[in-house]
Write a protein that holds these residues in place. Structure first.
Motif, PDB file in Angstrom:
ATOM      1  N   TYR A 465      13.985   9.809   4.926  1.00  0.00           N
ATOM      2  CA  TYR A 465      12.579   9.423   5.027  1.00  0.00           C
ATOM      3  C   TYR A 465      12.206   8.441   3.918  1.00  0.00           C
ATOM      4  CZ  TYR A 465      11.408  13.037   8.485  1.00  0.00           C
ATOM      5  OH  TYR A 465      11.309  13.797   9.624  1.00  0.00           O
ATOM      6  N   ALA A 466      11.074   7.781   4.110  1.00  0.00           N
ATOM      7  CA  ALA A 466      10.476   6.991   3.036  1.00  0.00           C
ATOM      8  C   ALA A 466       9.324   7.794   2.453  1.00  0.00           C
ATOM      9  CB  ALA A 466       9.960   5.660   3.568  1.00  0.00           C
ATOM     10  N   LEU A 467       9.177   7.737   1.142  1.00  0.00           N
ATOM     11  CA  LEU A 467       8.064   8.405   0.467  1.00  0.00           C
ATOM     12  C   LEU A 467       6.945   7.382   0.306  1.00  0.00           C
ATOM     13  CD1 LEU A 467       7.250  11.108  -1.003  1.00  0.00           C
ATOM     14  CD2 LEU A 467       7.941   9.972  -3.118  1.00  0.00           C
ATOM     15  N   CYS A 468       5.914   7.503   1.134  1.00  0.00           N
ATOM     16  CA  CYS A 468       4.770   6.585   1.029  1.00  0.00           C
ATOM     17  C   CYS A 468       3.834   7.144  -0.040  1.00  0.00           C
ATOM     18  CB  CYS A 468       4.042   6.460   2.363  1.00  0.00           C
ATOM     19  SG  CYS A 468       2.600   5.371   2.245  1.00  0.00           S
ATOM     20  N   THR A 469       3.816   6.473  -1.177  1.00  0.00           N
ATOM     21  CA  THR A 469       3.103   6.973  -2.351  1.00  0.00           C
ATOM     22  C   THR A 469       1.783   6.241  -2.514  1.00  0.00           C
ATOM     23  OG1 THR A 469       5.219   7.412  -3.414  1.00  0.00           O
ATOM     24  CG2 THR A 469       3.300   7.307  -4.836  1.00  0.00           C
ATOM     25  N   PHE A 470       0.742   7.014  -2.750  1.00  0.00           N
ATOM     26  CA  PHE A 470      -0.572   6.385  -2.981  1.00  0.00           C
ATOM     27  C   PHE A 470      -1.428   7.320  -3.806  1.00  0.00           C
ATOM     28  CE2 PHE A 470      -0.577   8.683   0.951  1.00  0.00           C
ATOM     29  CZ  PHE A 470      -1.837   9.197   1.159  1.00  0.00           C
ATOM     30  N   GLY A 471      -2.696   6.964  -3.977  1.00  0.00           N
ATOM     31  CA  GLY A 471      -3.546   7.690  -4.914  1.00  0.00           C
ATOM     32  C   GLY A 471      -3.401   7.064  -6.284  1.00  0.00           C
ATOM     33  N   GLY A 472      -4.432   7.194  -7.095  1.00  0.00           N
ATOM     34  CA  GLY A 472      -4.435   6.528  -8.398  1.00  0.00           C
ATOM     35  C   GLY A 472      -3.272   6.905  -9.287  1.00  0.00           C
ATOM     36  N   ALA A 473      -2.760   8.138  -9.168  1.00  0.00           N
ATOM     37  CA  ALA A 473      -1.704   8.604 -10.077  1.00  0.00           C
ATOM     38  C   ALA A 473      -0.325   8.628  -9.436  1.00  0.00           C
ATOM     39  CB  ALA A 473      -2.059  10.000 -10.596  1.00  0.00           C
ATOM     40  N   GLY A 474      -0.233   8.343  -8.128  1.00  0.00           N
ATOM     41  CA  GLY A 474       1.027   8.492  -7.405  1.00  0.00           C
ATOM     42  C   GLY A 474       2.166   7.646  -7.938  1.00  0.00           C
ATOM     43  N   GLY A 475       1.886   6.383  -8.261  1.00  0.00           N
ATOM     44  CA  GLY A 475       2.937   5.473  -8.705  1.00  0.00           C
ATOM     45  C   GLY A 475       3.578   5.867 -10.015  1.00  0.00           C
ATOM     46  N   GLN A 476       2.889   6.699 -10.806  1.00  0.00           N
ATOM     47  CA  GLN A 476       3.427   7.095 -12.110  1.00  0.00           C
ATOM     48  C   GLN A 476       4.599   8.066 -11.978  1.00  0.00           C
ATOM     49  OE1 GLN A 476      -0.070   8.706 -14.043  1.00  0.00           O
ATOM     50  NE2 GLN A 476      -1.256   6.928 -13.391  1.00  0.00           N
ATOM     51  N   VAL A 477       4.650   8.828 -10.872  1.00  0.00           N
ATOM     52  CA  VAL A 477       5.689   9.861 -10.738  1.00  0.00           C
ATOM     53  C   VAL A 477       6.515   9.709  -9.464  1.00  0.00           C
ATOM     54  CG1 VAL A 477       4.400  11.557 -12.101  1.00  0.00           C
ATOM     55  CG2 VAL A 477       4.058  11.452  -9.631  1.00  0.00           C
ATOM     56  N   ALA A 478       6.311   8.626  -8.698  1.00  0.00           N
ATOM     57  CA  ALA A 478       6.951   8.484  -7.381  1.00  0.00           C
ATOM     58  C   ALA A 478       8.467   8.592  -7.463  1.00  0.00           C
ATOM     59  CB  ALA A 478       6.548   7.147  -6.756  1.00  0.00           C
ATOM     60  N   CYS A 479       9.081   7.897  -8.405  1.00  0.00           N
ATOM     61  CA  CYS A 479      10.547   7.932  -8.511  1.00  0.00           C
ATOM     62  C   CYS A 479      11.040   9.331  -8.876  1.00  0.00           C
ATOM     63  CB  CYS A 479      11.029   6.923  -9.552  1.00  0.00           C
ATOM     64  SG  CYS A 479      10.755   5.199  -9.091  1.00  0.00           S
ATOM     65  N   LEU A 480      10.307  10.026  -9.740  1.00  0.00           N
ATOM     66  CA  LEU A 480      10.705  11.377 -10.149  1.00  0.00           C
ATOM     67  C   LEU A 480      10.632  12.336  -8.966  1.00  0.00           C
ATOM     68  CD1 LEU A 480       8.844  11.631 -13.596  1.00  0.00           C
ATOM     69  CD2 LEU A 480      11.243  11.033 -13.182  1.00  0.00           C
TER      70      LEU A 480
END
Length: 701
Positions: A465-480
């Motif tokens: 799957y792809a992890l579709c990341t959003f929200g103000g804080a999502g990009g800070q922890v997406a890779c983790l």
């Protein structure tokens, strides 16, 4: 004409506007640090703006203030509504009222002998080993037992006594209760008694009358009753909020997002449809943008200030009928969203022996410690401590005047103080950055476990799957998060920080109508189902606006099936060939539970018809590369970041400086006006011609 798409969240209110007035854009361009402006074809622009949901010193309502700011209006100027084509929004107003038990006082009218049915519920134990079960508080203030009864075959056993009902309701009315929920046995199929009592309540002056056969026309008294009570409890709060917004935007088309992922006219918006209003916009935005980017199997990951919402998508929106939110059972179709109390505002605590993240949140006021309002340490502060959030690239909207940057010094001081407290309590010597990283690891595990519940535990292999990341804080922890789950691709839309708001603009108008059946699935039932489908379609059309400008229409018919003697239902597409429905059910049951029972009879519990009016949505700009392919973007700064258990020199890139086919190797930080993206070691970030950012795990890791 300008369009506004709004998500009023617990911490921030996000606004995405489609502006066609060049003069407004010229003025906004002078405040580039506050607004993200993206040109579109046909002389239009996307304007992205964030502001705190609560800032009582500066404004009463964040939605109205945000619209005023984008239109460049002074405090004493009225809003020129003739320049606004539509406002589409999601709100947490009703959700917060349910969580905090701040809805309107409500009376429950229920069949005599069932006074405590909703309190007793299904007697399931949420924690089987708990010696003391603490039941959630009931939403209703009073109960009136009505002497009436139909049996399950529709025979009237006890008629309603109008005078007694009128007398009982009059006493309640004199206690200044104006909201009532009417729930009678078997009324989902035989509604006459409910209608009679509703008429009496209306004549007495009750302003909110929720009738169970209209709110949730399905079996099961308890969940149908709870749904009706929720509707009666929340609808007045919602109505006041809608009226408040409408009064500031007279003669403006105002639409709200429902929990099922569809839009509805503001004046038809009901309490039962509002619980997941904001998160539903995020799911729609994530799915529609991911499909445009070419991803078909998607895990949506929305990390906001207060909580994180996750959902699964593989071809169609997943909905669930039976829900329990804040102790209230509801039997209405809502998008299948799993929420965990871990967000940027989740409070970090050390209890003398272990670390704890949430579930309490610092919210918008006071917010995390770095917000300069005296708040406690939160997840956002941990990322500031680690260098993954750089205050100089964050909007200057903090402090009492709303014009200061994040406070890094107070964060450092608090973590140093916490490290000393931990040393005294456990005799363990940890640096402040190690403590911050430990808290982040706990938060990441909590959020990854939420994703496992909606994917792995239901038979889906998320590694593809792809992890579709959003929200103000999502990009800070997406890779983790992706590392924890074995996911290799992360998708970040250019409006990822406000994707819930953007999703309001990508959503369609949807109306779902249901009918209980509870009959064996066989060939003889198909002709009856066709008649019910026509009736439900006609009911749905009565709620649609025939004059609405739409691009097309779609009708989706689903049946809810279960094995005889069980309660677990699965939704499958309706088909005139019974074998097709049987095979679809068997496949879904095998995937979900790992077995089938072909010898058992299938029961068709209910049927639903959904009419979708497909709306026009904003285009996505196509960007071209102007730099030579061998020329990489230049970092604007190199800063130390604590990642992979050590401090590493990490370049910072501005997202607007990136061009298609640019490839950035982690560790790196990509800053935007609306969010921060941390590219961890062993990950690459690549920009596409649609300004989509794709993070990929290196093959050898």
């Amino acid at each position: 004409m300008n369009k506004f798409f709004v998500d009023r969240g617990g911490t921030f209110t996000d606004i995405v506007a489609v502006v066609s007035d060049g003069a407004i854009i010229k003025q906004l361009s002078q405040k580039k640090e506050q607004y993200l402006i993206v040109p579109l074809p046909k002389k239009q622009w996307i304007v992205v703006y964030k502001l705190l949901s609560e800032n009582p010193e500066r404004y009463e309502d964040s939605v109205i203030q945000g619209i005023r700011n984008i239109l460049c209006l002074a405090d004493n100027q009225s809003i020129p509504t003739e320049k606004i084509e539509v406002v589409k929004m999601g709100t947490t107003v009703a959700t917060n009222a349910l969580l905090e038990r701040k809805g309107d006082r409500t009376v429950l009218l229920i069949t005599k002998g069932f006074k405590d049915a909703l309190r007793i519920g299904y007697q399931n134990r949420p924690n089987i080993f708990a010696r003391q079960i603490i039941l959630p508080s009931m939403l209703y203030d009073l109960v009136i037992e009505v002497e009436e009864r139909y049996n399950s075959n529709g025979n009237e056993l006890i008629p309603v006594k109008p005078e007694q009902v009128r007398q009982d309701l009059q006493q309640v009315y004199e206690q200044e209760i104006r909201s009532c929920a009417i729930v009678f046995m078997h009324s989902y199929r035989y509604p006459n008694h409910e209608n009679k009592v509703a008429e009496i309540a209306q004549n007495l002056g009750f302003t909110q009358i929720s009738i169970s056969h209209q709110v949730s026309p399905l079996m099961k008294l308890v969940s149908r009753g709870d749904t009706t009570v929720v509707d009666a409890y929340l609808s007045p709060i919602l109505r006041r909020y809608v009226d408040q917004v409408s009064s500031q935007l007279p003669n403006t088309k105002l639409m709200f997002m429902k929990s099922d992922g569809g839009l509805i006219d503001a004046h038809k918006f009901q309490g039962k449809d509002s619980i997941l209003s904001g998160p539903a916009g995020g799911i729609v935005g994530a799915v529609q943008t991911s499909l445009r980017a070419g991803f078909k199997a998607i895990i949506t990951f929305d990390m906001g200030g207060t909580s994180t919402d996750v959902a699964h998508f593989q071809g169609e929106y997943e909905r669930q009928l039976d829900n329990e939110i804040a102790g209230a059972r509801m039997r209405v179709p809502v998008l299948s969203i799993h929420t965990v109390a871990a967000g940027g505002g989740s409070i970090l605590q050390f209890d003398g022996a272990s670390f704890k993240v949430g579930p309490e949140s610092a919210g918008a006021n006071p917010g995390p410690a770095c917000y300069r309002r005296g708040g406690p340490l939160a997840v956002t502060d941990a990322n500031v401590m680690l260098g993954k959030i750089q205050p100089q690239y964050f909007p200057n909207i903090f402090g009492k005047e709303g014009n200061l940057p994040l406070d890094k010094e107070i964060v450092n001081a608090y973590f140093i103080e916490l490290s000393q407290e931990i040393y005294q309590g456990s005799n363990q010597q940890n640096t402040p950055e190690e403590i911050a990283a430990g808290f982040i690891k706990i938060a990441v595990e909590d959020m990854a476990n939420a994703i496992k519940k909606i994917s792995l535990q239901r038979g889906y292999d998320v590694t593809n799957y792809a992890l579709c990341t959003f929200g103000g804080a999502g990009g800070q922890v997406a890779c983790l998060i992706a590392d924890t789950l074995g996911i290799k691709s992360v998708f970040l839309h250019p409006y990822a920080g406000v994707l819930s708001a953007y999703g309001m603009g990508l959503a369609d108008i949807r109306v779902i109508k249901e009918s209980a059946m509870e009959k064996p699935l066989n060939k003889d039932l198909v002709s009856e189902l066709k008649l019910v489908i026509n009736q439900l379609e006609n009911q749905a059309r009565q709620e649609l606006d025939e004059h609405e400008s739409i691009k097309g229409e779609k009708i989706v018919t689903k049946v809810s099936l279960k094995y005889q003697g069980t309660d677990s239902t699965l939704l499958v597409d309706f088909a005139e060939d019974v074998r097709v429905m049987q095979e679809s059910f068997a496949e879904e049951h095998q995937l979900r539970y790992g077995f089938t029972q072909p010898q058992k009879l299938l029961i068709l519990e209910s049927i639903s018809v959904e009419i979708i009016q497909i709306m026009d949505s904003p285009d996505e700009p196509f960007i071209t590369r102007t730099r030579p392919l061998d020329q990489l973007p230049k970092p604007i700064e190199i800063v130390p970041v604590f990642t992979d258990n050590k401090w590493q020199d990490t370049p910072i890139f501005q997202r607007e400086d990136l061009q298609p086919q640019d490839n950035i190797e982690g560790p790196a930080i990509i800053v935007e006006k609306i969010s921060t993206i941390m590219v961890e070691p062993h990950w690459n970030a690549k920009l596409t011609e649609y300004n989509h950012l794709i993070l990929s795990k290196k093959d050898d890791y």
